[in-house]
Scaffold this active site. Structure first.
Site, PDB file in Angstrom:
ATOM      1  N   ASN A  15      24.223  27.849  31.538  1.00 25.72           N
ATOM      2  CA  ASN A  15      25.409  27.310  30.867  1.00 25.72           C
ATOM      3  C   ASN A  15      25.175  25.815  30.631  1.00 25.72           C
ATOM      4  O   ASN A  15      25.252  25.015  31.559  1.00 25.72           O
ATOM      5  CB  ASN A  15      26.634  27.541  31.777  1.00 25.72           C
ATOM      6  CG  ASN A  15      27.869  26.815  31.282  1.00 25.72           C
ATOM      7  OD1 ASN A  15      27.925  26.370  30.133  1.00 25.72           O
ATOM      8  ND2 ASN A  15      28.873  26.705  32.149  1.00 25.72           N
ATOM      9  N   LYS A  17      26.958  23.756  29.065  1.00 29.60           N
ATOM     10  CA  LYS A  17      28.205  22.985  28.951  1.00 29.60           C
ATOM     11  C   LYS A  17      28.145  22.085  27.699  1.00 29.60           C
ATOM     12  O   LYS A  17      27.505  22.466  26.724  1.00 29.60           O
ATOM     13  CB  LYS A  17      28.469  22.188  30.230  1.00 29.60           C
ATOM     14  CG  LYS A  17      28.362  23.084  31.473  1.00 29.60           C
ATOM     15  CD  LYS A  17      28.910  22.481  32.720  1.00 29.60           C
ATOM     16  CE  LYS A  17      28.748  23.462  33.868  1.00 29.60           C
ATOM     17  NZ  LYS A  17      29.406  23.040  35.085  1.00 29.60           N
ATOM     18  N   HIS A 107      35.694  30.150  32.440  1.00 25.73           N
ATOM     19  CA  HIS A 107      34.961  29.199  33.279  1.00 25.73           C
ATOM     20  C   HIS A 107      35.980  28.258  33.924  1.00 25.73           C
ATOM     21  O   HIS A 107      36.998  27.920  33.316  1.00 25.73           O
ATOM     22  CB  HIS A 107      33.949  28.415  32.434  1.00 25.73           C
ATOM     23  CG  HIS A 107      33.057  27.566  33.285  1.00 25.73           C
ATOM     24  ND1 HIS A 107      33.459  26.349  33.771  1.00 25.73           N
ATOM     25  CD2 HIS A 107      31.803  27.781  33.767  1.00 25.73           C
ATOM     26  CE1 HIS A 107      32.481  25.843  34.511  1.00 25.73           C
ATOM     27  NE2 HIS A 107      31.463  26.690  34.527  1.00 25.73           N
ATOM     28  N   GLU A 109      36.099  25.203  34.288  1.00 23.36           N
ATOM     29  CA  GLU A 109      36.434  24.007  33.504  1.00 23.36           C
ATOM     30  C   GLU A 109      37.422  24.342  32.383  1.00 23.36           C
ATOM     31  O   GLU A 109      38.262  23.516  32.020  1.00 23.36           O
ATOM     32  CB  GLU A 109      35.136  23.376  32.960  1.00 23.36           C
ATOM     33  CG  GLU A 109      34.348  22.715  34.097  1.00 23.36           C
ATOM     34  CD  GLU A 109      32.847  22.724  33.944  1.00 23.36           C
ATOM     35  OE1 GLU A 109      32.338  22.909  32.821  1.00 23.36           O
ATOM     36  OE2 GLU A 109      32.156  22.560  34.979  1.00 23.36           O
ATOM     37  N   GLU A 177      32.059  31.997  40.849  1.00 23.41           N
ATOM     38  CA  GLU A 177      31.741  30.574  40.918  1.00 23.41           C
ATOM     39  C   GLU A 177      32.818  29.843  41.714  1.00 23.41           C
ATOM     40  O   GLU A 177      33.882  29.505  41.161  1.00 23.41           O
ATOM     41  CB  GLU A 177      31.675  29.976  39.514  1.00 23.41           C
ATOM     42  CG  GLU A 177      30.592  30.565  38.644  1.00 23.41           C
ATOM     43  CD  GLU A 177      30.162  29.582  37.562  1.00 23.41           C
ATOM     44  OE1 GLU A 177      28.994  29.212  37.538  1.00 23.41           O
ATOM     45  OE2 GLU A 177      31.022  29.163  36.772  1.00 23.41           O
ATOM     46  N   GLY A 183      28.736  21.927  40.225  1.00 26.94           N
ATOM     47  CA  GLY A 183      28.355  20.545  39.950  1.00 26.94           C
ATOM     48  C   GLY A 183      28.459  19.621  41.151  1.00 26.94           C
ATOM     49  O   GLY A 183      28.366  18.402  41.007  1.00 26.94           O
ATOM     50  N   SER A 223      25.952  25.044  41.786  1.00 25.64           N
ATOM     51  CA  SER A 223      24.846  24.278  42.385  1.00 25.64           C
ATOM     52  C   SER A 223      23.618  25.143  42.696  1.00 25.64           C
ATOM     53  O   SER A 223      22.959  24.956  43.723  1.00 25.64           O
ATOM     54  CB  SER A 223      25.328  23.536  43.632  1.00 25.64           C
ATOM     55  OG  SER A 223      26.331  22.594  43.274  1.00 25.64           O
TER      56      SER A 223
HETATM   57  P1  PGA Z   1      26.299  23.917  38.270  1.00 24.28           P
HETATM   58  O1  PGA Z   1      27.355  24.622  37.276  1.00 24.28           O
HETATM   59  O2  PGA Z   1      25.101  24.845  38.358  1.00 24.28           O
HETATM   60  O3  PGA Z   1      25.968  22.614  37.616  1.00 24.28           O
HETATM   61  O4  PGA Z   1      26.972  23.776  39.575  1.00 24.28           O
HETATM   62  C1  PGA Z   1      27.573  26.006  37.289  1.00 24.28           C
HETATM   63  C2  PGA Z   1      28.579  26.382  36.229  1.00 24.28           C
HETATM   64  O5  PGA Z   1      29.511  25.611  35.990  1.00 24.28           O
HETATM   65  O6  PGA Z   1      28.476  27.450  35.597  1.00 24.28           O
END
Ligand code: PGA
Length: 266
Positions: A15, A17, A107, A109, A177, A183, A223
């Protein structure tokens, strides 16, 4: 050695983003393809999928087709509507027309910054299915949820809300997640990921039966790096990973896609 369930091909999904414009996207996909080729990557039991921003999709699709790359493609979001007066939104029909296989839905976000609740996620999953896209439904608890109701309650409720509104045969992917792990550099432990993914699989079993529970892929995200992927994929109910930050680095993402190497040498 295949770490995920017997019938389930592992899925390693990147992803991106809101990173990389269409020119940068071409450079990354080319580098990823060379890196995997150099490392003699075998794609028979690991599917690699990338989720670039909308404006990159056409460039990436053209590159995948021209160079016959074995990457699946997905959008990061879609409109619950198919067409019409929805300024700024993207229809699942458009993603389908660009040969997308997948689309992310819900997601964290999107849930946090765009107020997407379960009702919106249901409508988006239904829209994806209408356009022959496999929705990757993201579910997960916040740090506060973890303290107040534990790790499984919220993701189970988010998944259940969607499952009850789609047919038992609908093909979906679930991504667990934990919001606190995204992140943050602090992933869940492999045990936590397996525990929640097992409960999510039980939820599918309860709502849609054994066959659907056994064939649905459940990913862990938050992460993920090449140094921790093998641990996650050892979990019997973890069938892959949704990778954010680490998917922007071709070497690192290629190493994650090759998790089986880490599993066998450990
Ligand atoms: P990350 O994000 O691997 O940077 O923690 C995962 C995601 O948001 O799908």
């Amino acid at each position: 050695m295949v770490a995920s369930g017997d019938n389930r091909r592992a899925l390693i999904a990147g992803n991106w983003k809101m990173n990389l414009d269409h020119l940068q996207s071409i450079a990354l996909v080319q580098k990823l393809a060379w890196t995997l080729k150099d490392r003699n990557f075998q794609s028979d039991h690991v599917e690699v999928a990338i989720f670039p921003p909308f404006t990159d999709l056409r460039s990436v699709q053209t590159l995948i087709a021209a160079d016959k790359l074995e990457f699946s493609l997905g959008g990061q979001d879609l409109s619950p509507h198919d067409s019409g007066a929805h300024t700024g939104d993207i229809s699942g029909a458009f993603l389908s027309a660009l040969a997308c296989d997948y689309v992310l839905v819900g997601h964290s976000e999107r849930r946090a910054h765009h107020g997407e609740d379960d009702e919106v996620c249901v409508a988006k999953v239904q829209a994806a299915l209408r356009h022959s896209l496999t929705p990757v439904l993201c579910v997960g608890e916040t740090a506060e949820d973890l303290e107040t109701v534990g790790q499984s309650a919220v993701p189970v409720a988010q998944l259940g809300a969607v499952l009850r509104e789609i047919s038992a045969e609908a093909d979906i992917v679930v991504a667990y997640e934990p919001v606190w792990a995204i992140g943050s550099g602090t992933p869940a432990t492999a045990e936590q990921a397996q525990e929640v993914c097992a409960v999510l699989r039980d939820t599918i079993r309860d709502v849609h039966g054994d066959a659907q529970a056994d064939r649905t892929r459940i990913l862990y995200g938050g992460s993920v790096k090449s140094s921790n992927i093998a641990g996650f994929l050892r979990g019997a109910d973890v069938d892959g990973a949704l990778v954010g930050g680490a998917s922007l680095d071709a070497e690192e993402f290629a190493a994650i896609a090759q998790f089986e190497k880490h599993v066998t040498i450990d």
